[in-house]
Enzyme design. Structure first.
Site, mmCIF file in Angstrom:
data_model
loop_
_atom_site.group_PDB
_atom_site.id
_atom_site.type_symbol
_atom_site.label_atom_id
_atom_site.label_comp_id
_atom_site.label_asym_id
_atom_site.label_seq_id
_atom_site.Cartn_x
_atom_site.Cartn_y
_atom_site.Cartn_z
ATOM 1 N N HIS A 4 -11.876 9.646 2.669
ATOM 2 C CA HIS A 4 -11.130 8.467 2.243
ATOM 3 C C HIS A 4 -9.756 8.448 2.907
ATOM 4 C CE1 HIS A 4 -13.412 6.833 -1.434
ATOM 5 N NE2 HIS A 4 -14.247 7.585 -0.715
ATOM 6 N N GLU A 5 -9.276 7.231 3.190
ATOM 7 C CA GLU A 5 -7.994 6.986 3.872
ATOM 8 C C GLU A 5 -7.966 7.534 5.300
ATOM 9 O OE1 GLU A 5 -7.659 6.865 -0.347
ATOM 10 O OE2 GLU A 5 -7.611 8.772 0.720
ATOM 11 N N HIS B 270 -11.258 17.054 -2.353
ATOM 12 C CA HIS B 270 -10.090 17.616 -1.680
ATOM 13 C C HIS B 270 -9.126 16.484 -1.363
ATOM 14 C CE1 HIS B 270 -12.493 21.273 0.096
ATOM 15 N NE2 HIS B 270 -12.220 21.416 -1.194
ATOM 16 N N GLU B 271 -8.067 16.354 -2.135
ATOM 17 C CA GLU B 271 -7.015 15.400 -1.792
ATOM 18 C C GLU B 271 -5.940 16.152 -1.013
ATOM 19 O OE1 GLU B 271 -4.955 12.786 -0.662
ATOM 20 O OE2 GLU B 271 -6.446 11.922 -2.026
ATOM 21 N N GLU C 267 -11.802 0.271 -5.977
ATOM 22 C CA GLU C 267 -10.642 0.705 -6.761
ATOM 23 C C GLU C 267 -9.610 -0.411 -6.901
ATOM 24 O OE1 GLU C 267 -7.821 3.306 -4.045
ATOM 25 O OE2 GLU C 267 -9.915 3.700 -3.569
ATOM 26 N N GLU D 72 -14.211 5.757 3.415
ATOM 27 C CA GLU D 72 -13.636 4.609 2.726
ATOM 28 C C GLU D 72 -13.081 3.678 3.803
ATOM 29 O OE1 GLU D 72 -10.622 3.849 -0.989
ATOM 30 O OE2 GLU D 72 -9.960 5.108 0.653
ATOM 31 N N ASN E 73 0.858 -1.172 0.000
ATOM 32 C CA ASN E 73 0.000 0.000 0.000
ATOM 33 C C ASN E 73 0.898 1.227 0.000
ATOM 34 O OD1 ASN E 73 -1.950 2.152 1.327
ATOM 35 N ND2 ASN E 73 -3.221 0.470 0.602
#
Length: 704
Positions: A484-485, A415-416, A509, A503, A194
């Site tokens: 997410h994450e 928004h990453e 994915e 997530e 990962n």
């Protein structure tokens, strides 16, 4: 209706300090015994229907740089019991109302040498036990640092477990099924690559952990209300079959900075001899505080589409240009850069998605890669990656919002953070205001990569607090969050229902990165979904990734019928139809189920389930008399025998059944399905085949 009954018991007058205190569930099926061992260590055990579930297990916390930890030398100075019973209504959910009914025992302990007090509060529900540590305000315990929490869960045997490796940064693993004694030998194989990960022990596992005993008892270990504390993992003593809590450390190796008054999250043990009752449990939600958002009218379930899948598969890119060796926002001039021809977040493409959403009745369109900085966003330990407000030259924020509005479609922001939470917090007010100014009511946030500040972990106390800050700040702007994450959910969506999705697990994915196990979606409801809904992004119809990107040889390990069923079995108020519009156009008859299926429910019935093998759920669409049913299946083909006795008596319905064809198989014939209609009532029965990696989905519409 709410009922709360207190009973204070004077321990000095009535109790021998070491005598066990017992707490039973309202229905009498559970009994928890609390006692102090000979050295003053607190201990508990748990029985279900007169069977031992947790053998005597120690409780306590080890402190850093302190003359004495909170582990032993305790006496009982007070106990209080209570009974609580209420019904509350979630803003969105699997049911319209939830009963919160428990018996409580609060034990106040005093440590003789230090004169410190700790309260251990137990709540016993009809589906299991929750307990936490509380540190009341006191002069001898003010500020302290946790070296490790020493909560034990002593198992009664070598149970079967569905587990993922203990990791401070990711839950994005396929689940391994094994005996507890086999975890050590399988740990290395179970730990797959990962982008950010840190395993801590060959016998470490993550919660929510699903277990099954040899005599058919299902046990789930997790935590609830993770607020201002480190995420808990479990480390197994595989000689004695005892799990012990293992908190996520910060960059200094510390596991929690505490200031009294304070308390830990709840440690939860959900138990049943019927797997469906594990899925139906609302104990995790009930252990969280009630909703703190007064006006919830802006919080609405969302069914959406977006350009994400074509980027995940490699068909398109997030980045706008290949001109820059590095990017510095405010320095790199994108207006003079040559487009790379693969950028998905461009005006023309996004408008085609908006048109598709409008045509088929979807609420929103998500666009990723719209903002400057994607050219070197990952892997450089870079603090200032994005500003969350500056679009690429080919994405007209105002123009796209106006076009979507003209079509009756909302836009969803992306928004990453690239793991730079410090940078996100610098920009978060400006970013949220930018969303509101441009008509965005929901954001998908991401935390891919190693956390900044450097050395922090995704699940440490400081970063957990960041996720909570983002949720609460979003509520101020009336923005819904899909993180997410981030850390896996622990029922906080009850308190902040603007958290409409997470997530925090291996999602769809990975089907484009080599595939998920075909039984993955039969495990997730027993593990990841215990804490809250997942943005699993289902609805993939083209299983061969090379047809989207010749360089991608992955195959989606699922049938089309299985993909349809996920909209029911993987509960979420946020559901994406993840595939490309052209793939849905090829299978419009199957796509109809995705268009029809509800995303908010007034009732849910778990009809049959076995972790790792199959899950079948029926749900009633809120505000209607219509039901939707989903079944997902693992490796072994099977036939379900269903009763429709959940339907209203005396009513007639038309059921449309989307099912695997007889020769369907997730690997060799994944797009083979059948559709048929039949009239049903509450007296009807149905036998329905599920293929390997398959399933079926049924819409059940009342005949008016």
């Amino acid at each position: 209706m709410k009922h709360f009954l207190f009973s204070a018991l004077l321990s000095i007058a009535i109790f021998n300090f070491a005598k066990a205190q017992q707490l039973k569930s309202p229905n009498g099926n559970f009994a928890m015994d609390f006692t102090l061992l000979s050295d003053g260590s607190p201990s508990y055990s748990l029985n279900y229907k007169n069977k031992a579930i947790v053998k005597p297990s120690k409780l306590g916390l080890e402190l850093k740089n302190d003359k004495k930890s909170l582990l032993n030398d305790f006496t009982i100075v007070d106990t209080k019991t209570a009974t609580f019973d209420e019904n509350w209504k979630p803003v969105w959910g699997e049911v319209a109302a939830i009963r919160n009914h428990y018996n409580e025992l609060a034990v106040t302990l005093n440590q003789k040498e230090t004169d410190r007090k700790v309260i251990i509060r137990f709540r016993m529900f009809n589906d299991g036990l929750g307990f936490r540590y509380e540190f009341p305000s006191q002069k001898n315990l003010t500020y302290f640092v946790i070296k490790e929490e020493r909560t034990q869960f002593a198992m009664t045997g070598d149970h079967t477990a569905f587990w993922i490796p203990g990791d401070y940064d990711t839950q994005e693993y396929d689940y391994t099924k094994s005996k507890l004694s086999e975890i050590r030998g399988l740990s290395e194989k179970a730990t797959t690559d990962n982008v950010s990960q840190r395993s801590f022990s060959p016998t470490g596992v993550q919660t929510s952990l699903m277990l099954k005993t040899a005599d058919g008892i299902y046990i789930n270990l997790h935590e609830a209300a993770l607020i201002n504390y480190s995420c808990m993992h479990l480390n197994l003593d595989d000689k004695n079959m005892v799990f012990e809590s293992w908190l996520t450390p910060d960059a200094r190796g510390d596991k929690g900075y505490m200031q009294a008054p304070h308390h830990s999250p709840w440690r939860t043990i959900i138990v049943s001899d019927n797997a469906t009752e594990i899925l139906a449990s609302k104990m995790t939600l009930n252990l969280n505080d009630p909703n703190k958002i007064e006006d919830t009218s802006w919080i609405k379930p969302v069914k959406y589409i977006g350009v994400w899948w074509e980027m995940i598969t490699g068909k398109s890119s997030w980045a706008y240009t290949d001109d820059f060796p590095t990017v510095q926002l405010g320095v790199s001039d994108f207006s003079k850069a040559k487009p790379n021809g693969k950028h998905a977040a461009n005006n023309d493409k996004v408008k085609t998605y908006i048109d598709f959403a409008a045509k088929h009745g979807f609420d929103a369109v998500l666009v990723e890669g719209w903002n400057e900085g994607w050219e070197d966003w990952f892997g450089h330990s870079k603090d200032y990656v994005f500003d969350f407000v500056t679009p690429y030259p080919d994405f007209d924020v105002k123009g796209i919002e106006a076009y979507a509005k003209s079509k009756g479609v909302k836009m969803m922001m992306h928004h990453e953070t690239s793991g730079s939470v410090r940078n996100y917090e610098r920009h978060i007010d400006k970013a949220y205001q930018f969303m509101k100014d441009n008509g965005y009511d929901a954001v998908k946030s991401g935390y891919v990569g190693d956390i900044m500040p450097r050395g922090e972990n995704h699940y440490s106390q400081w970063i957990v607090n960041h996720y909570q800050y983002a949720i609460e700040k979003a509520a101020e702007y009336k923005i819904m969050v899909n993180a997410h994450e981030a850390v896996r959910p622990t029922g906080i969506a009850r308190t902040y229902p603007n958290l409409i999705g997470n997530e925090s697990a291996r999602g769809t994915e990975y089907q484009a990165f080599g595939g998920n196990k075909p039984n993955h979606v039969t495990v997730l409801p027993f593990t990841r979904l215990v804490g809250g809904p997942m943005d699993y992004t289902p609805g993939i119809f083209e299983m061969d990734m090379s047809k989207l990107n010749p360089d991608n040889k992955s195959h989606v390990n699922s049938t089309i019928a299985n993909q349809l069923a996920l909209y029911v079995t993987m509960y979420s108020p946020l559901q994406m139809a993840a595939d490309l519009p052209e793939n849905y156009d090829r299978f419009l008859d199957a796509f109809q189920f995705i268009k029809d299926v509800a995303i908010d429910w007034s009732d849910s019935k778990y009809l049959e389930a076995e972790p790792g093998e199959y899950v079948t759920v029926a749900r009633k669409a809120k505000g209607t008399n219509n039901w939707f049913l989903g079944n997902v299946n693992g490796e072994t083909p099977r036939t379900s025998t269903l009763k429709f006795d959940f339907l209203e008596k005396g009513k007639k319905y038309v059921a449309t059944i989307y099912a695997d064809a007889k020769d369907a198989h997730y690997k060799t014939n994944s797009q083979a399905y059948t559709i048929k209609k039949m009239n049903v009532t509450s007296k009807s029965k149905l036998e329905q085949l599920s293929a390997a990696g398959g399933g079926f989905a049924i819409s059940i519409i009342e005949v008016k």
